[in-house]
Motif scaffolding. Structure first.
Motif, PDB file in Angstrom:
ATOM      1  N   PHE A 164       6.115  52.956  50.570  1.00 13.21           N
ATOM      2  CA  PHE A 164       5.842  53.918  49.507  1.00 13.21           C
ATOM      3  C   PHE A 164       4.481  53.599  48.887  1.00 13.21           C
ATOM      4  CE2 PHE A 164      10.100  55.096  50.171  1.00 13.21           C
ATOM      5  CZ  PHE A 164      10.324  56.315  49.534  1.00 13.21           C
ATOM      6  N   GLU A 165       3.449  53.895  49.644  1.00  7.36           N
ATOM      7  CA  GLU A 165       2.092  53.763  49.150  1.00  7.36           C
ATOM      8  C   GLU A 165       1.183  54.649  49.995  1.00  7.36           C
ATOM      9  OE1 GLU A 165      -0.118  50.046  50.519  1.00  7.36           O
ATOM     10  OE2 GLU A 165       1.925  49.324  50.201  1.00  7.36           O
ATOM     11  N   PRO A 166       0.009  55.010  49.452  1.00  6.37           N
ATOM     12  CA  PRO A 166      -0.847  55.960  50.169  1.00  6.37           C
ATOM     13  C   PRO A 166      -1.259  55.454  51.543  1.00  6.37           C
ATOM     14  CG  PRO A 166      -1.557  55.735  47.884  1.00  6.37           C
ATOM     15  CD  PRO A 166      -0.529  54.668  48.121  1.00  6.37           C
ATOM     16  N   SER A 167      -1.385  56.386  52.451  1.00  4.98           N
ATOM     17  CA  SER A 167      -1.810  56.061  53.806  1.00  4.98           C
ATOM     18  C   SER A 167      -3.333  56.025  53.883  1.00  4.98           C
ATOM     19  CB  SER A 167      -1.272  57.108  54.785  1.00  4.98           C
ATOM     20  OG  SER A 167      -1.789  56.903  56.078  1.00  4.98           O
ATOM     21  N   PRO A 168      -3.929  54.933  54.385  1.00  8.97           N
ATOM     22  CA  PRO A 168      -5.386  54.910  54.578  1.00  8.97           C
ATOM     23  C   PRO A 168      -5.806  56.022  55.537  1.00  8.97           C
ATOM     24  CG  PRO A 168      -4.472  52.696  54.757  1.00  8.97           C
ATOM     25  CD  PRO A 168      -3.308  53.637  54.734  1.00  8.97           C
ATOM     26  N   ARG A 169      -6.799  56.790  55.119  1.00 10.75           N
ATOM     27  CA  ARG A 169      -7.258  57.901  55.943  1.00 10.75           C
ATOM     28  C   ARG A 169      -8.410  57.449  56.840  1.00 10.75           C
ATOM     29  NH1 ARG A 169      -7.549  62.725  51.520  1.00 10.75           N
ATOM     30  NH2 ARG A 169      -8.006  61.004  50.122  1.00 10.75           N
ATOM     31  N   PRO A 170      -8.332  57.760  58.143  1.00  8.63           N
ATOM     32  CA  PRO A 170      -9.371  57.299  59.068  1.00  8.63           C
ATOM     33  C   PRO A 170     -10.755  57.817  58.696  1.00  8.63           C
ATOM     34  CG  PRO A 170      -7.453  58.131  60.256  1.00  8.63           C
ATOM     35  CD  PRO A 170      -7.263  58.502  58.819  1.00  8.63           C
ATOM     36  N   VAL A 171     -11.745  56.999  58.975  1.00  9.92           N
ATOM     37  CA  VAL A 171     -13.148  57.362  58.803  1.00  9.92           C
ATOM     38  C   VAL A 171     -13.788  57.344  60.184  1.00  9.92           C
ATOM     39  CG1 VAL A 171     -15.359  56.712  57.781  1.00  9.92           C
ATOM     40  CG2 VAL A 171     -13.241  56.405  56.479  1.00  9.92           C
ATOM     41  N   ARG A 172     -14.507  58.379  60.523  1.00  7.40           N
ATOM     42  CA  ARG A 172     -15.100  58.503  61.857  1.00  7.40           C
ATOM     43  C   ARG A 172     -16.615  58.289  61.809  1.00  7.40           C
ATOM     44  NH1 ARG A 172     -10.184  58.072  63.774  1.00  7.40           N
ATOM     45  NH2 ARG A 172      -8.919  59.964  63.812  1.00  7.40           N
ATOM     46  N   ASN A 173     -17.100  57.557  62.794  1.00 11.06           N
ATOM     47  CA  ASN A 173     -18.539  57.436  63.052  1.00 11.06           C
ATOM     48  C   ASN A 173     -19.328  56.928  61.856  1.00 11.06           C
ATOM     49  OD1 ASN A 173     -18.031  58.621  65.644  1.00 11.06           O
ATOM     50  ND2 ASN A 173     -18.114  60.663  64.692  1.00 11.06           N
TER      51      ASN A 173
ATOM     52  N   VAL B  95     -18.063  48.125  61.025  1.00  9.71           N
ATOM     53  CA  VAL B  95     -17.546  49.477  61.183  1.00  9.71           C
ATOM     54  C   VAL B  95     -16.522  49.758  60.087  1.00  9.71           C
ATOM     55  CG1 VAL B  95     -16.334  51.081  62.707  1.00  9.71           C
ATOM     56  CG2 VAL B  95     -17.881  49.363  63.671  1.00  9.71           C
ATOM     57  N   LEU B  96     -16.694  50.892  59.402  1.00 13.07           N
ATOM     58  CA  LEU B  96     -15.704  51.336  58.424  1.00 13.07           C
ATOM     59  C   LEU B  96     -14.630  52.120  59.174  1.00 13.07           C
ATOM     60  CD1 LEU B  96     -14.739  51.652  55.516  1.00 13.07           C
ATOM     61  CD2 LEU B  96     -16.191  53.671  55.311  1.00 13.07           C
ATOM     62  N   VAL B  97     -13.386  51.671  59.050  1.00 18.77           N
ATOM     63  CA  VAL B  97     -12.289  52.235  59.833  1.00 18.77           C
ATOM     64  C   VAL B  97     -11.489  53.255  59.035  1.00 18.77           C
ATOM     65  CG1 VAL B  97     -10.193  51.688  61.139  1.00 18.77           C
ATOM     66  CG2 VAL B  97     -12.152  50.139  61.205  1.00 18.77           C
ATOM     67  N   ALA B  98     -11.182  52.950  57.764  1.00 19.05           N
ATOM     68  CA  ALA B  98     -10.332  53.835  56.970  1.00 19.05           C
ATOM     69  C   ALA B  98     -10.570  53.560  55.496  1.00 19.05           C
ATOM     70  CB  ALA B  98      -8.859  53.640  57.321  1.00 19.05           C
TER      71      ALA B  98
ATOM     72  N   THR C 142      -9.856  51.178  48.324  1.00 20.59           N
ATOM     73  CA  THR C 142      -9.709  50.178  49.383  1.00 20.59           C
ATOM     74  C   THR C 142     -10.327  50.696  50.661  1.00 20.59           C
ATOM     75  OG1 THR C 142      -7.656  49.332  48.418  1.00 20.59           O
ATOM     76  CG2 THR C 142      -8.079  48.799  50.722  1.00 20.59           C
ATOM     77  N   LEU C 143     -11.219  49.891  51.241  1.00 21.33           N
ATOM     78  CA  LEU C 143     -11.862  50.223  52.504  1.00 21.33           C
ATOM     79  C   LEU C 143     -11.417  49.234  53.567  1.00 21.33           C
ATOM     80  CD1 LEU C 143     -15.521  50.970  51.305  1.00 21.33           C
ATOM     81  CD2 LEU C 143     -13.623  52.570  51.582  1.00 21.33           C
ATOM     82  N   LEU C 144     -11.081  49.740  54.748  1.00 20.37           N
ATOM     83  CA  LEU C 144     -10.678  48.895  55.864  1.00 20.37           C
ATOM     84  C   LEU C 144     -11.856  48.753  56.818  1.00 20.37           C
ATOM     85  CD1 LEU C 144      -7.954  49.575  54.593  1.00 20.37           C
ATOM     86  CD2 LEU C 144      -7.008  49.866  56.884  1.00 20.37           C
ATOM     87  N   TRP C 145     -12.208  47.479  57.107  1.00 17.84           N
ATOM     88  CA  TRP C 145     -13.411  47.183  57.876  1.00 17.84           C
ATOM     89  C   TRP C 145     -13.078  46.474  59.182  1.00 17.84           C
ATOM     90  CZ3 TRP C 145     -17.910  49.117  55.986  1.00 17.84           C
ATOM     91  CH2 TRP C 145     -17.980  49.384  54.615  1.00 17.84           C
ATOM     92  N   ARG C 146     -13.932  46.702  60.190  1.00 19.70           N
ATOM     93  CA  ARG C 146     -13.945  45.909  61.429  1.00 19.70           C
ATOM     94  C   ARG C 146     -15.312  45.239  61.475  1.00 19.70           C
ATOM     95  NH1 ARG C 146     -13.507  49.768  65.595  1.00 19.70           N
ATOM     96  NH2 ARG C 146     -11.302  49.908  65.006  1.00 19.70           N
ATOM     97  N   ALA C 147     -15.333  43.922  61.279  1.00 17.73           N
ATOM     98  CA  ALA C 147     -16.612  43.236  61.131  1.00 17.73           C
ATOM     99  C   ALA C 147     -16.560  41.858  61.780  1.00 17.73           C
ATOM    100  CB  ALA C 147     -16.974  43.092  59.649  1.00 17.73           C
ATOM    101  N   PRO C 148     -17.687  41.396  62.334  1.00 20.95           N
ATOM    102  CA  PRO C 148     -17.759  40.028  62.851  1.00 20.95           C
ATOM    103  C   PRO C 148     -17.545  39.022  61.730  1.00 20.95           C
ATOM    104  CG  PRO C 148     -19.638  41.355  63.580  1.00 20.95           C
ATOM    105  CD  PRO C 148     -18.929  42.140  62.521  1.00 20.95           C
TER     106      PRO C 148
END
Length: 525
Positions: free
Chosen positions: A265-274, A281-284, A301-307
């Protein structure tokens, strides 16, 4: 029995042959050597069909196949032996033929099932007379009952069953989603909420609310349902799944020892493209509320893919209107030390009290560079009454919109001036159509001497975009004619449908008349 043959027998058989030759080839290319995939079901390579077949194979058929080599010796009939050899050869060759294909699915091996079942029956039938038909039927029913009503949740218990299967093979085709729906339907106000789920075909028939896909960038979901097959597939992203794996679900649906669905019961992270900043990389993204409200602090809240080397970088954020004006600024580390997952960064966003409603642009940059990039939108809507309303009103238009207050810039205006009327509206529910506000200025004889017809927000805030419970402050200019004589005039406000001209009716005991207008000049000059 096949109606398609009645209409186009040649074409139907041609398409059947064509599909049979091409369907299993697919566009994928799988290696024959098994490989491990982090956080996913492994690529089993040439073991795919043997492992998937064994995981679904029954206990009694296993016993029967195991008995075939021993019962073979007691078979004198050459015809029986030849028959069994051909069944075993067919099953083996079919598996070998499927192994290198570009698409893998255990259903392609189903033609071998009758052959293998016949072999198993041969083995069972010769176990010293122990396995009689009634005994086999009885044991089959006993072994099947524990899986009622989801028989496809069976995984061979002698090779790990529910403990090993989710780690080796794809699990779940929608079973258990009826239980997810039953749990959610029992929650208060669930019909007003939106659920994010990838198993909509198995979920929608049972659920009374709205359902969107996890990867829908434009939809806001207050509740998330993560299903086992979705998790195994890494859908919509590894970071999305890591975000929820670090959180405790409110409810989990378990079937026969396997966790099929988790409900959050919490908001779903919305995908971010390109959107990327070098190797980062910003994912959601997700906000702690559906809308940011003026004067309130929110957490983005930002979801990241980073080294690993870049995880300490700083992120700067700006909230801008369409004209480029910066209304909000924020800053924080790329990944927040407090987590809870290792893929998320948290940023405080405080909306100014004077921010007009609307969707603002969200810009970001990572590190010392001024590489500002548009990463999404931030909706600003007010769901609390303004701090001050000079004149209170309680007028209900059709159960859709309420006028809560008003103000007039000039109580005593000179001819030729423009008076600004401020109206404080509240949407009582979602408004299905775009209505037009009208303001009429009447002289003492009731004649209309000036008027203004506008879509709220100077055309930017049509009522069909208003959210249930939202407060909207609209300012409407009204030009006073230069030839207007001195006197007391009446100011009337109402709504109408611009397509039909029909006015929204006033309901209840609000101030008004048969014309469905509110008189704002009563007691005023």
């Amino acid at each position: 029995a096949w109606p398609a043959l009645w209409v186009d027998p040649v074409g139907t058989l041609y398409r059947l042959a064509q599909t049979s030759l091409t369907a299993a080839t697919g566009d994928h290319r799988y290696a024959l050597i098994p490989t491990l995939v982090p956080n996913r079901v492994p690529d089993l390579g040439f073991l795919f069909y043997p492992v998937n077949w064994l995981s679904r194979w029954g206990i009694l058929p296993t016993l029967g196949l195991a008995a075939v080599p021993f019962t073979w010796r007691g078979t004198d009939s050459a015809g029986d032996k030849s028959f069994l050899v051909w069944l075993a050869l067919f099953s083996s060759l079919l598996m070998l033929a499927l192994m290198p294909l570009g698409t893998r699915d255990i259903r392609y091996y189903l033609p071998a099932w009758p052959a293998l079942m016949t072999l198993a029956a041969f083995g069972l039938a010769r176990l010293s007379g122990l396995m009689r038909p009634l005994v086999v039927v009885f044991l089959s029913v006993v072994l099947l009952i524990p899986y009622y009503p989801y028989y496809v949740t069976y995984y061979h218990p002698l090779i790990g069953g529910p403990y090993l299967a989710p780690s080796l093979v794809k699990v779940g085709g929608g079973e258990g989603m009826d239980q997810v729906a039953a749990y959610l339907n029992a929650q208060p106000d669930i019909a007003e909420k939106t659920i994010a789920s990838t198993m909509s075909e198995s979920f929608v028939p049972y659920f009374s609310g709205r359902v969107v896909e996890h990867h829908d960038r434009d939809a806001y979901a207050e509740v998330v349902v993560n299903y086992i097959r979705q998790i195994q597939n890494g859908n919509p992203s590894d970071e999305y799944l890591a975000y929820f794996a670090a959180r405790a679900p409110q409810h989990t649906v378990r079937l026969d020892g396997i966790e099929y669905a988790h409900i959050y019961f919490e908001p779903s992270p919305r995908p971010v493209r390109n959107v990327s900043f070098g190797d980062t990389v910003l994912v959601a993204q997700t906000l702690d509320a559906r809308f940011a409200q003026p004067g309130q602090k929110h957490i983005l809240t930002l979801l990241w893919r980073a080294p690993s080397a870049l995880r300490a970088s700083r992120v700067r954020l700006q909230v801008r209107d369409l004209a480029g004006r910066v209304w909000i600024e924020s800053e924080g580390p790329l990944l927040s030390p407090e987590g809870p997952s290792a893929v998320e960064g948290h940023y405080a966003v405080t909306a100014r009290e004077d921010m007009p409603r609307g969707d603002y642009q969200l810009w970001a940059t990572v590190g010392p560079d001024e590489n500002w990039t548009l990463i999404g939108t931030l909706p600003i809507y007010r769901f609390a009454p303004p701090e001050a309303m000079p004149n209170s009103v309680d007028a209900n238009f059709g159960g859709l919109i309420a006028l809560r207050g008003f103000d007039v810039s000039e109580r005593i205006a000179s001819p030729g001036e423009t008076v600004t009327l401020t109206l404080y509206w509240q949407a009582l529910k979602s408004v299905p159509r775009s209505y037009t506000t009208f303001v009429h200025l009447l002289d003492p004889s009731g004649n209309r001497v000036a008027q203004s017809d506008v879509v709220p927000g100077n055309g930017q805030w049509p009522t069909d975009t208003w959210q249930a419970g939202e407060w909207v402050t609209d300012r409407i200019p009204l030009a006073v004619p230069a030839t207007l004589p001195i006197g007391a005039y009446r100011l009337l406000v109402g709504w109408y449908d611009w397509e039909t001209g029909e006015r929204l009716p006033l309901t209840g005991e609000e101030t008004g008349n048969a014309l469905n207008v509110v008189d704002l000049s009563i007691g005023q000059r």
